[in-house]
Structure formats: C-alpha cells, structure tokens
Design an enzyme around this catalytic site. Structure first.
Site, PDB file in Angstrom:
ATOM      1  N   SER A   5       0.838  -1.212   0.000  1.00 41.65           N
ATOM      2  CA  SER A   5       0.000   0.000   0.000  1.00 41.65           C
ATOM      3  C   SER A   5       0.866   1.252   0.000  1.00 41.65           C
ATOM      4  CB  SER A   5      -0.908   0.013   1.228  1.00 41.65           C
ATOM      5  OG  SER A   5      -1.719  -1.131   1.245  1.00 41.65           O
TER       6      SER A   5
HETATM    7  N1  SAH Z   1      -0.601  -4.378   3.830  1.00 38.77           N
HETATM    8  C1  SAH Z   1       0.020  -5.064   2.737  1.00 38.77           C
HETATM    9  C2  SAH Z   1      -0.990  -5.100   1.608  1.00 38.77           C
HETATM   10  C3  SAH Z   1      -0.687  -6.118   0.583  1.00 38.77           C
HETATM   11  S1  SAH Z   1      -1.906  -6.131  -0.714  1.00 38.77           S
HETATM   12  C4  SAH Z   1       1.248  -4.272   2.331  1.00 38.77           C
HETATM   13  O1  SAH Z   1       1.187  -3.040   2.386  1.00 38.77           O
HETATM   14  O2  SAH Z   1       2.257  -4.868   1.933  1.00 38.77           O
HETATM   15  C5  SAH Z   1      -3.105  -7.221  -0.019  1.00 38.77           C
HETATM   16  C6  SAH Z   1      -2.582  -8.590   0.292  1.00 38.77           C
HETATM   17  O3  SAH Z   1      -3.692  -9.375   0.684  1.00 38.77           O
HETATM   18  C7  SAH Z   1      -1.923  -9.299  -0.881  1.00 38.77           C
HETATM   19  O4  SAH Z   1      -0.631  -9.623  -0.527  1.00 38.77           O
HETATM   20  C8  SAH Z   1      -2.790 -10.528  -1.091  1.00 38.77           C
HETATM   21  O5  SAH Z   1      -2.028 -11.655  -1.481  1.00 38.77           O
HETATM   22  C9  SAH Z   1      -3.424 -10.715   0.282  1.00 38.77           C
HETATM   23  N2  SAH Z   1      -4.678 -11.456   0.308  1.00 38.77           N
HETATM   24  C10 SAH Z   1      -5.743 -11.351  -0.529  1.00 38.77           C
HETATM   25  N3  SAH Z   1      -6.704 -12.233  -0.168  1.00 38.77           N
HETATM   26  C11 SAH Z   1      -6.239 -12.883   0.928  1.00 38.77           C
HETATM   27  C12 SAH Z   1      -6.775 -13.910   1.759  1.00 38.77           C
HETATM   28  N4  SAH Z   1      -7.979 -14.456   1.536  1.00 38.77           N
HETATM   29  N5  SAH Z   1      -6.037 -14.342   2.788  1.00 38.77           N
HETATM   30  C13 SAH Z   1      -4.803 -13.828   3.034  1.00 38.77           C
HETATM   31  N6  SAH Z   1      -4.232 -12.878   2.279  1.00 38.77           N
HETATM   32  C14 SAH Z   1      -4.951 -12.392   1.229  1.00 38.77           C
END
Ligand code: SAH
Length: 296
Positions: free
Chosen positions: A131
């Site tokens: 993000s």
């Molecule tokens: N806060 C993180 C955001 C990553 S983007 C950062 O800033 O690095 C959102 C993340 O959610 C992705 O890595 C994706 O793989 C994960 N995601 C999506 N659906 C998910 C689920 N059902 N369970 C676990 N992770 C999930």
C-alpha cells in the site's frame, strides 16, 4: 470530510505513477486537509517533492554505480523525508507513528526496481501491491490507541510485511503481531524483509510472526486481538474477524468491490459493534488464492 478516491491503476508504470501522484498531491490532499496548509505553499511543496522524485528515477536509470550511490547516500534520509512529508500534509499526526515509520525503512519492503518512497502503491508480485505510504500512515493513526505495548494485533493480507513490522514495533516484545498472507512466496519474502529491518529481534523472539493462511478466517490461535487490520478489500466484513476482535478493540478494513470504503469498526465492551466510513479507497480484493493468481 470529503472522500478521496485513488485513481491510480494498481500496477501503473513509473511515468504514470509520477503523473498520477502529482494530480493526487495537488488535488487530493488539499481537498482532504484544506485548513491545515496554505494552498500556495502546498503547491510549491508538491512541485519540490515531485522534482526530487523525478531526480531519483533519473539517477536510477543512469549507470549501476550511480544507482548504487543514489541508493546508499540517502536511504534512511529519504525514509525520514517521506515521513516528514506525510506529517506536513497532515495524514501523519502523532509522534509515536512517525517514530515507527522512521524506524522501519520502507525500502526494505519494496522490490528493488520500484521507487520505495513515492507516495503510491507498488507491485510486489502475485497481483498484489504494498500500500501507499499515506495509507499505511492513515491506518497506523487510526489504530495507534489499540497498538499499545503488550497488545495483540492481526494483519490480514500482510503482503510485504511492512505493516506487521510496524505493528510489532508498537506492541513491543510483550505484545503479539501476527501477519496472515495466503501466497506462500509473499510470506517467505516478507520474512526476509523483516529480517533486514529494525523489527528483526521481535521476529526472533516470536512476538512478530508471519503465516500462510486464508485471512478470511483470521488466526484463532492468538485471538482475541486489540487490533485487526485488513489490507485487502472484502465484499463484507468476515464474521470470523469480528469474532476474533476483543471487546474494546478496533478493526480497519476496506469494504466493497469496485467502490470501496475504509471502515473503522469498534467492538464496544458489551460486544456491540459500531462502524463508520473513514474514506474511499482502492485495494486489491480479499479473495481466494486461485482467483488472485488468475488476476481476479
Ligand atoms: N498491507 C500489505 C498489503 C498487501 S496487498 C502491504 O502493504 O504490503 C493485499 C494482500 O492481501 C496481498 O498480498 C494478497 O495476497 C493478500 N490477500 C488477498 N486475499 C487474501 C486472503 N484471503 N487471505 C490472506 N491474504 C490475502
């Protein structure tokens, strides 16, 4: 407060990132925080920040030696500059959150080919993004009272591991910060990222942990949590996460599909739930691993 909707494509190329962020800085923030900063000064500072970022992109495109030099001579300075920039625009308000964002260098969590301090989401692979810094700052500010030393935090969709590391620094060695991510390769990479960061002693001690799991079911092993952060947009708030939130605890979760709201959900001491919309946002979906790998 007017809502802010990011118009940025989730994995936009670098030039359009600069373009979009310029639009975002000059239009979005002044609309969002109209009273805290004079408009002319805001625009002048926007131009300076953009010039600085363009110079960084230019330096990176030059010879590898210069690139190394540009990375070396100001990495921590640039992280600090990013924090100061977020403070100046009013999204980062407390010293405590600023200190944590200074301690956890964002460059360790962003793949090398991307400019780490640009206020924009960046691709981390597997159709996921880290993000934008202003979203990390906003979520940390919203959750800071529920991230006191000794408290428990759950970070669903931990991706790069950046926010889990920040949570761990805030709750400290007596607390617990758990990151859940459903792509095993991202979990492995996030552990390596954390190991290079200031949060590594907490990983070694076990008060910070990162796990491969479907975050829609939370992580009951360490429940209940004072804080739950969800880093991907859910069609509705998963019941398991509500159940794992402690009375008195707070969850921040983007809810929606194409149009999403960042919801702040408080569980009162009697167990009742109140929620409000903080702002419009754009996150990748909270979904199944197969849907994500097929690009949703
Ligand atoms: N806060 C993180 C955001 C990553 S983007 C950062 O800033 O690095 C959102 C993340 O959610 C992705 O890595 C994706 O793989 C994960 N995601 C999506 N659906 C998910 C689920 N059902 N369970 C676990 N992770 C999930």
């Amino acid at each position: 407060m007017p809502t802010l909707r990011l118009s940025l494509p989730l994995s936009a190329p670098r030039t359009s990132l600069l373009h979009s962020s310029r639009r975002f800085f000059s239009a979005g923030f002044s609309r969002l925080f109209p009273s805290c900063y004079p408009r002319e000064k805001l625009q002048r500072d926007c131009r300076r920040v953009q010039l600085f970022l363009k110079m960084e992109v230019l330096l990176r495109s030059l010879s590898p030696r210069l690139r190394l030099f540009s990375r070396f001579y100001t990495r921590m300075d640039k992280n600090k500059a990013m924090v100061e920039y977020l403070q100046r625009y009013g999204v980062l308000r407390s010293d405590r959150v600023a200190e944590v964002m200074e301690m956890i260098d964002r460059a360790l969590f962003v793949p090398k080919e991307n400019p780490p301090y640009l206020d924009s989401p960046m691709p981390i692979g597997y159709n996921a993004t880290i993000s934008a810094p202003h979203m990390h700052a906003l979520c940390l500010e919203l959750l800071k009272d529920h991230l006191q030393p000794g408290m428990r935090a759950l970070d669903v969709g931990s991706g790069s591991g950046y926010l889990t590391a920040c949570f761990a620094m805030m709750v400290g060695p007596e607390g617990q910060a758990v990151g859940i991510e459903h792509i095993p390769e991202l979990v492995a990479a996030s552990i390596e990222n954390v190991k290079r960061s200031a949060a590594t002693p907490l990983l070694e001690k076990g008060s910070l942990s990162l796990h491969v799991a479907d975050g829609r079911y939370g992580w009951p092993e360490a429940a209940p949590y004072d804080t739950i952060h969800v880093g991907a947009a859910a069609p509705e708030i998963p019941k398991a996460l509500l159940d794992q939130l402690k009375p008195g605890g707070r969850m921040v979760i983007p809810v929606g599909d194409l149009f999403q709201d960042l919801q702040v959900v408080d569980k009162k001491l009697d167990g009742s739930i109140i929620s409000r919309n903080e702002t419009g946002v754009r996150y990748v979906p909270l979904t199944s691993r197969s849907a994500q790998l097929q690009n949703y």
